[in-house]
Motif scaffolding. Structure first.
Motif, short mmCIF file in Angstrom:
data_model
loop_
_atom_site.label_atom_id
_atom_site.label_comp_id
_atom_site.label_asym_id
_atom_site.label_seq_id
_atom_site.Cartn_x
_atom_site.Cartn_y
_atom_site.Cartn_z
N LEU A 155 -140.80 -7.91 -50.13
CA LEU A 155 -141.55 -9.14 -49.90
C LEU A 155 -142.86 -8.86 -49.18
N ASN A 156 -143.86 -9.73 -49.41
CA ASN A 156 -145.06 -9.64 -48.59
C ASN A 156 -144.83 -10.44 -47.30
N THR A 157 -145.84 -10.52 -46.46
CA THR A 157 -145.65 -11.10 -45.13
C THR A 157 -145.21 -12.55 -45.18
N ARG A 158 -145.92 -13.37 -45.93
CA ARG A 158 -145.55 -14.79 -46.01
C ARG A 158 -144.20 -14.98 -46.66
N GLN A 159 -143.91 -14.19 -47.68
CA GLN A 159 -142.63 -14.30 -48.36
C GLN A 159 -141.48 -13.90 -47.44
N MET A 160 -141.70 -12.87 -46.64
CA MET A 160 -140.66 -12.44 -45.69
C MET A 160 -140.40 -13.53 -44.66
N ASP A 161 -141.46 -14.10 -44.11
CA ASP A 161 -141.28 -15.19 -43.15
C ASP A 161 -140.52 -16.36 -43.77
N ALA A 162 -140.85 -16.65 -45.02
CA ALA A 162 -140.19 -17.77 -45.71
C ALA A 162 -138.71 -17.46 -45.93
N TRP A 163 -138.40 -16.23 -46.32
CA TRP A 163 -137.00 -15.86 -46.54
C TRP A 163 -136.20 -15.92 -45.24
N LEU A 164 -136.81 -15.43 -44.15
CA LEU A 164 -136.11 -15.44 -42.87
C LEU A 164 -135.86 -16.86 -42.37
N THR A 165 -136.88 -17.70 -42.46
CA THR A 165 -136.78 -19.02 -41.84
C THR A 165 -136.19 -20.10 -42.76
N ASN A 166 -136.39 -19.94 -44.06
CA ASN A 166 -135.96 -21.01 -44.98
C ASN A 166 -135.12 -20.51 -46.16
N GLY A 167 -134.90 -19.22 -46.22
CA GLY A 167 -134.13 -18.67 -47.32
C GLY A 167 -132.81 -18.05 -46.92
N GLY A 168 -132.42 -18.27 -45.67
CA GLY A 168 -131.13 -17.75 -45.20
C GLY A 168 -131.17 -16.33 -44.69
N GLY A 169 -132.34 -15.70 -44.70
CA GLY A 169 -132.43 -14.30 -44.30
C GLY A 169 -132.04 -14.01 -42.87
N GLY A 191 -144.69 -3.96 -48.17
CA GLY A 191 -145.54 -5.09 -48.49
C GLY A 191 -145.74 -5.98 -47.28
N CYS A 192 -144.87 -5.79 -46.30
CA CYS A 192 -145.00 -6.33 -44.95
C CYS A 192 -144.17 -5.42 -44.08
N ALA A 193 -144.22 -5.61 -42.78
CA ALA A 193 -143.33 -4.87 -41.89
C ALA A 193 -143.00 -5.79 -40.71
N THR A 194 -141.85 -6.45 -40.80
CA THR A 194 -141.43 -7.38 -39.76
C THR A 194 -140.83 -6.61 -38.58
N LEU A 195 -141.30 -6.94 -37.40
CA LEU A 195 -140.70 -6.41 -36.18
C LEU A 195 -139.68 -7.41 -35.66
N SER A 255 -129.75 -11.50 -51.90
CA SER A 255 -130.40 -12.72 -51.42
C SER A 255 -131.91 -12.54 -51.39
N MET A 256 -132.36 -11.42 -50.85
CA MET A 256 -133.79 -11.15 -50.76
C MET A 256 -134.42 -11.01 -52.14
N ALA A 257 -133.74 -10.30 -53.04
CA ALA A 257 -134.28 -10.07 -54.38
C ALA A 257 -134.41 -11.37 -55.17
N ALA A 258 -133.42 -12.25 -55.05
CA ALA A 258 -133.49 -13.54 -55.74
C ALA A 258 -134.64 -14.38 -55.19
N PHE A 259 -134.82 -14.33 -53.88
CA PHE A 259 -135.91 -15.06 -53.26
C PHE A 259 -137.25 -14.47 -53.70
N ARG A 260 -137.33 -13.14 -53.77
CA ARG A 260 -138.56 -12.47 -54.20
C ARG A 260 -138.96 -12.89 -55.61
#
Length: 368
Positions: free
Chosen positions: A121-135, A244-248, A336-341
């Motif tokens: 995921l890129n940065t916005r996509q990662m944030d979206a997955w974590l906060t609204n996609g169950g990540g 594509g992002c690197a979440t800390l 989960s991440m791949a489906a969201f991606r």
């Protein structure tokens, strides 16, 4: 007269309410415990954005709690080495840490999914997955087996592909290359003939200088410039397809998190969210100038070739398939991440990428 009396009475009532509110705030604050926690970072103080995220987090929490909840920050090596933050939290040496989840890939590949995986995921996509996609929930279901609670707290944005002593034009050029790169990216690179090495940020320059490694990836222009890699390996490649992002994450001992009063939990989560947005913004603001200066100093800015990108993509998918076949926890979160991606990339192709591509053409034509 009665009207004037009512107004006076109402005025007194309002004053009384205001006074009671003024008195109530300290009373609530006084009911909260005084806590002094220690946070160990994976990063040296010289990296003012990565390490600075911990300091920002600490300052926000202290201000929001009238210094009732204080978090003292330690840089990598002051308490434990940068790659041992999770261990220090697990064994109770510190209450919390600030690090990249994928540093613990060796414990379980599932840790990588909390930070970044190749072609993820890129940065916005990662944030979206974590906060609204169950990540976030999926990751914390995994982290709890290590007595850890994790909250996203920073992101570098898409990273660069790293520094190489020699140019990498073909897949054959990758063979036998000793490169500082770990986790899933290291496994994928190994499929291309690279010999991956996992090193903490502060150890990369000495390894390049001594010739222990031939190439290294870190973050992007702003941090890479500070670390001086260009002096030894002048070929700077892009993109960092493995990030594509690197979440800390802020990692907190699970028992410590559970014992925190709910207001403190809310404040800590808010501080992490603020730090997350601040870090992305700081890198986006600082990277352009640093990149210009690096190129002006003689750095060769080079893209990975299409054959290298395609071979890397295939190798990454092969690694994922093999990992999912042997690791149920990884499989659950990765799927989960791949489906969201899949959905996110379709959406980004419609508006975001079209707009960005058009603006890139204007930039190339010197119209902006």
């Amino acid at each position: 007269m009665q009207r004037r009396k009512f107004v006076r009475t109402a005025g007194l009532g309002s004053a009384a309410v205001a006074a009671s509110a003024t008195l109530a705030a300290p009373a609530i604050a006084q009911s909260m415990p005084e806590l002094k926690w220690r946070l160990t970072s994976s990063f040296p103080k010289s990296l003012d954005t990565l390490y600075g995220g911990s300091e920002r987090l600490s300052r926000i929490v202290a201000e929001a709690t009238d210094n009732k909840f204080q978090i003292r920050v330690f840089s990598a090596g002051e308490i434990v080495p940068g790659l041992q933050v999770a261990d220090a939290i697990q064994n109770g040496t510190v209450e919390m840490g600030h690090n990249a989840s994928y540093y613990y890939f060796g414990k379980d590949p599932t840790f990588a999914l909390g930070t970044a995986v190749p072609f993820g995921l890129n940065t916005r996509q990662m944030d979206a997955w974590l906060t609204n996609g169950g990540g976030e929930q999926l990751l914390n279901d995994f982290y709890k087996d290590y007595n850890i609670y994790g909250i996203a707290c920073g992101n570098t944005g898409c990273q660069m592909g790293g520094w190489f002593r020699k140019e990498i034009n073909t897949l054959d050029d990758m063979k036998g290359l000793k490169m500082r790169i770990g986790g899933f990216a290291g496994q994928v690179m190994a499929r291309l003939g690279v010999i991956p090495q996992q090193l903490a940020g502060g150890d990369i320059y000495p390894a390049l200088e001594k010739g222990t490694i031939d190439a290294a990836e870190w973050v992007g222009p702003y941090d890479d410039q500070k670390l001086g890699f260009a002096k030894i390996a002048p070929n700077y490649y892009y993109p960092g397809w493995w990030e594509g992002c690197a979440t800390l994450h802020t990692f907190i001992g699970l028992d410590k998190w559970n014992m925190l009063p709910k207001p403190y939990q809310a404040i800590l989560r808010a501080a992490c969210a603020d730090t997350n947005a601040w870090m992305v913004g700081k890198y986006d603001a600082d990277n352009p100038k640093a990149l210009r200066e690096l190129v002006a100093s003689g750095v060769k800015l080079l893209p990975f070739s299409a054959p290298i990108m395609e071979a890397s993509f295939k190798a990454a998918n092969d690694v994922y398939a093999e990992t999912m076949a042997s690791n149920a926890r990884f499989k659950k979160i990765y799927e989960s991440m791949a489906a969201f991606r899949k959905e996110e990339v379709l959406w980004f192709r419609v508006a975001e990428n079209t707009f960005d591509t058009f603006m890139a053409r204007q930039s190339a034509a010197n119209k902006i």
